[in-house]
Structure formats: C-alpha cells, structure tokens
Motif scaffolding. Structure first.
Motif, PDB file in Angstrom:
ATOM      1  N   LYS A 113      -5.280   6.777  -0.515  1.00 39.29           N
ATOM      2  CA  LYS A 113      -6.217   7.857  -0.856  1.00 39.29           C
ATOM      3  C   LYS A 113      -7.367   7.328  -1.693  1.00 39.29           C
ATOM      4  O   LYS A 113      -8.524   7.699  -1.497  1.00 39.29           O
ATOM      5  N   MET A 114      -7.056   6.432  -2.637  1.00 41.59           N
ATOM      6  CA  MET A 114      -8.102   5.812  -3.458  1.00 41.59           C
ATOM      7  C   MET A 114      -9.038   4.984  -2.583  1.00 41.59           C
ATOM      8  O   MET A 114     -10.258   5.013  -2.759  1.00 41.59           O
ATOM      9  N   LEU A 115      -8.461   4.247  -1.623  1.00 46.39           N
ATOM     10  CA  LEU A 115      -9.260   3.434  -0.705  1.00 46.39           C
ATOM     11  C   LEU A 115     -10.195   4.325   0.100  1.00 46.39           C
ATOM     12  O   LEU A 115     -11.391   4.036   0.214  1.00 46.39           O
ATOM     13  N   LEU A 116      -9.672   5.399   0.644  1.00 49.00           N
ATOM     14  CA  LEU A 116     -10.506   6.302   1.440  1.00 49.00           C
ATOM     15  C   LEU A 116     -11.627   6.917   0.604  1.00 49.00           C
ATOM     16  O   LEU A 116     -12.754   7.065   1.085  1.00 49.00           O
ATOM     17  N   THR A 117     -11.335   7.248  -0.634  1.00 52.63           N
ATOM     18  CA  THR A 117     -12.355   7.799  -1.527  1.00 52.63           C
ATOM     19  C   THR A 117     -13.475   6.781  -1.736  1.00 52.63           C
ATOM     20  O   THR A 117     -14.664   7.130  -1.679  1.00 52.63           O
ATOM     21  N   GLU A 118     -13.103   5.534  -1.957  1.00 51.47           N
ATOM     22  CA  GLU A 118     -14.103   4.477  -2.139  1.00 51.47           C
ATOM     23  C   GLU A 118     -14.929   4.278  -0.871  1.00 51.47           C
ATOM     24  O   GLU A 118     -16.146   4.128  -0.936  1.00 51.47           O
TER      25      GLU A 118
ATOM     26  N   ALA B 217     -13.404  -3.157  -3.085  1.00 50.82           N
ATOM     27  CA  ALA B 217     -12.278  -3.877  -3.683  1.00 50.82           C
ATOM     28  C   ALA B 217     -12.385  -3.889  -5.205  1.00 50.82           C
ATOM     29  O   ALA B 217     -11.385  -3.711  -5.912  1.00 50.82           O
ATOM     30  N   GLU B 218     -13.588  -4.078  -5.720  1.00 50.70           N
ATOM     31  CA  GLU B 218     -13.789  -4.063  -7.166  1.00 50.70           C
ATOM     32  C   GLU B 218     -13.526  -2.680  -7.751  1.00 50.70           C
ATOM     33  O   GLU B 218     -12.987  -2.548  -8.847  1.00 50.70           O
ATOM     34  N   GLY B 219     -13.900  -1.636  -7.008  1.00 46.22           N
ATOM     35  CA  GLY B 219     -13.617  -0.275  -7.453  1.00 46.22           C
ATOM     36  C   GLY B 219     -12.126  -0.013  -7.544  1.00 46.22           C
ATOM     37  O   GLY B 219     -11.640   0.604  -8.490  1.00 46.22           O
ATOM     38  N   LEU B 220     -11.379  -0.520  -6.563  1.00 42.10           N
ATOM     39  CA  LEU B 220      -9.927  -0.358  -6.575  1.00 42.10           C
ATOM     40  C   LEU B 220      -9.308  -1.184  -7.697  1.00 42.10           C
ATOM     41  O   LEU B 220      -8.324  -0.767  -8.314  1.00 42.10           O
TER      42      LEU B 220
ATOM     43  N   TRP C 298       0.845  -1.196   0.000  1.00 43.12           N
ATOM     44  CA  TRP C 298       0.000   0.000   0.000  1.00 43.12           C
ATOM     45  C   TRP C 298       0.880   1.245   0.000  1.00 43.12           C
ATOM     46  O   TRP C 298       1.725   1.412   0.869  1.00 43.12           O
ATOM     47  N   LYS C 299       0.648   2.116  -0.951  1.00 40.43           N
ATOM     48  CA  LYS C 299       1.334   3.407  -1.018  1.00 40.43           C
ATOM     49  C   LYS C 299       0.316   4.497  -0.701  1.00 40.43           C
ATOM     50  O   LYS C 299      -0.895   4.245  -0.666  1.00 40.43           O
ATOM     51  N   ILE C 300       0.803   5.695  -0.468  1.00 40.33           N
ATOM     52  CA  ILE C 300      -0.080   6.812  -0.088  1.00 40.33           C
ATOM     53  C   ILE C 300      -1.195   7.016  -1.116  1.00 40.33           C
ATOM     54  O   ILE C 300      -2.359   7.172  -0.747  1.00 40.33           O
ATOM     55  N   GLU C 301      -0.865   6.976  -2.400  1.00 36.57           N
ATOM     56  CA  GLU C 301      -1.899   7.193  -3.422  1.00 36.57           C
ATOM     57  C   GLU C 301      -2.935   6.071  -3.415  1.00 36.57           C
ATOM     58  O   GLU C 301      -4.113   6.311  -3.676  1.00 36.57           O
TER      59      GLU C 301
ATOM     60  N   GLU D 102      -8.746  -4.573   6.060  1.00 40.62           N
ATOM     61  CA  GLU D 102      -7.670  -4.649   7.053  1.00 40.62           C
ATOM     62  C   GLU D 102      -6.726  -3.456   6.965  1.00 40.62           C
ATOM     63  O   GLU D 102      -6.229  -2.979   7.971  1.00 40.62           O
ATOM     64  N   ASN D 103      -6.483  -2.972   5.751  1.00 38.96           N
ATOM     65  CA  ASN D 103      -5.606  -1.821   5.604  1.00 38.96           C
ATOM     66  C   ASN D 103      -6.204  -0.597   6.292  1.00 38.96           C
ATOM     67  O   ASN D 103      -5.490   0.182   6.909  1.00 38.96           O
ATOM     68  N   LEU D 104      -7.483  -0.471   6.218  1.00 42.33           N
ATOM     69  CA  LEU D 104      -8.153   0.685   6.808  1.00 42.33           C
ATOM     70  C   LEU D 104      -8.230   0.574   8.328  1.00 42.33           C
ATOM     71  O   LEU D 104      -8.107   1.570   9.031  1.00 42.33           O
ATOM     72  N   THR D 105      -8.389  -0.627   8.838  1.00 43.30           N
ATOM     73  CA  THR D 105      -8.592  -0.799  10.276  1.00 43.30           C
ATOM     74  C   THR D 105      -7.290  -0.995  11.048  1.00 43.30           C
ATOM     75  O   THR D 105      -7.301  -0.901  12.270  1.00 43.30           O
ATOM     76  N   ASN D 106      -6.185  -1.280  10.368  1.00 47.50           N
ATOM     77  CA  ASN D 106      -4.915  -1.484  11.074  1.00 47.50           C
ATOM     78  C   ASN D 106      -4.036  -0.267  11.028  1.00 47.50           C
ATOM     79  O   ASN D 106      -4.086   0.601  10.338  1.00 47.50           O
TER      80      ASN D 106
END
Length: 64
Positions: free
Chosen positions: A14-19, A43-46, A8-11, A60-64
């Motif tokens: 950011k895409m995950l948070l937008t989704e 996940a499909e959007g990403l 996971w990189k910063i960009e 998990e990326n969002l909650t950890n």
C-alpha cells in the motif's frame, strides 16, 4: 556483502502504491534517466518509512 531478504506485506505494498501514485514514474519513457530517477525517489520515500528496498525491488514488486 550479504543482503537482507525483504518480505513484502500488504501494508508495504500500500505504501508502494501511494508513492507510485504520487511520483508517477510511468509518465516517463521506459529506460530513461527520468524514469530511473522517479523509481529511486520512490525507493527513498519507502526508506523513510523504515523499509529496506531498492529502486529495482520496488519496481519489480509492482510489475510482477
């Protein structure tokens, strides 16, 4: 079957948070089919951006 490691990189985050803001998976009770479907949609959007993530890795990326 070997899995490809996704870093996971910063960009990507950011895409995950937008989704997450768009789909709002937390409006559904934890453990419900609706919440799981929301994370699948995220996940499909990403994946549409070329990211190889799963429902679980996104959550998990969002909650950890």
């Amino acid at each position: 079957m070997s899995r490809e490691l996704f870093i996971w990189k910063i960009e990507h985050e950011k895409m995950l948070l937008t989704e997450v803001i768009t789909i709002e998976p937390y409006q559904f009770k934890a453990g419900t089919k609706e919440r799981g479907s929301a994370w699948t949609e995220i996940a499909e959007g990403l994946a549409g951006f070329g990211l190889k993530v799963t429902q679980r890795s996104a959550q998990e990326n969002l909650t950890n």
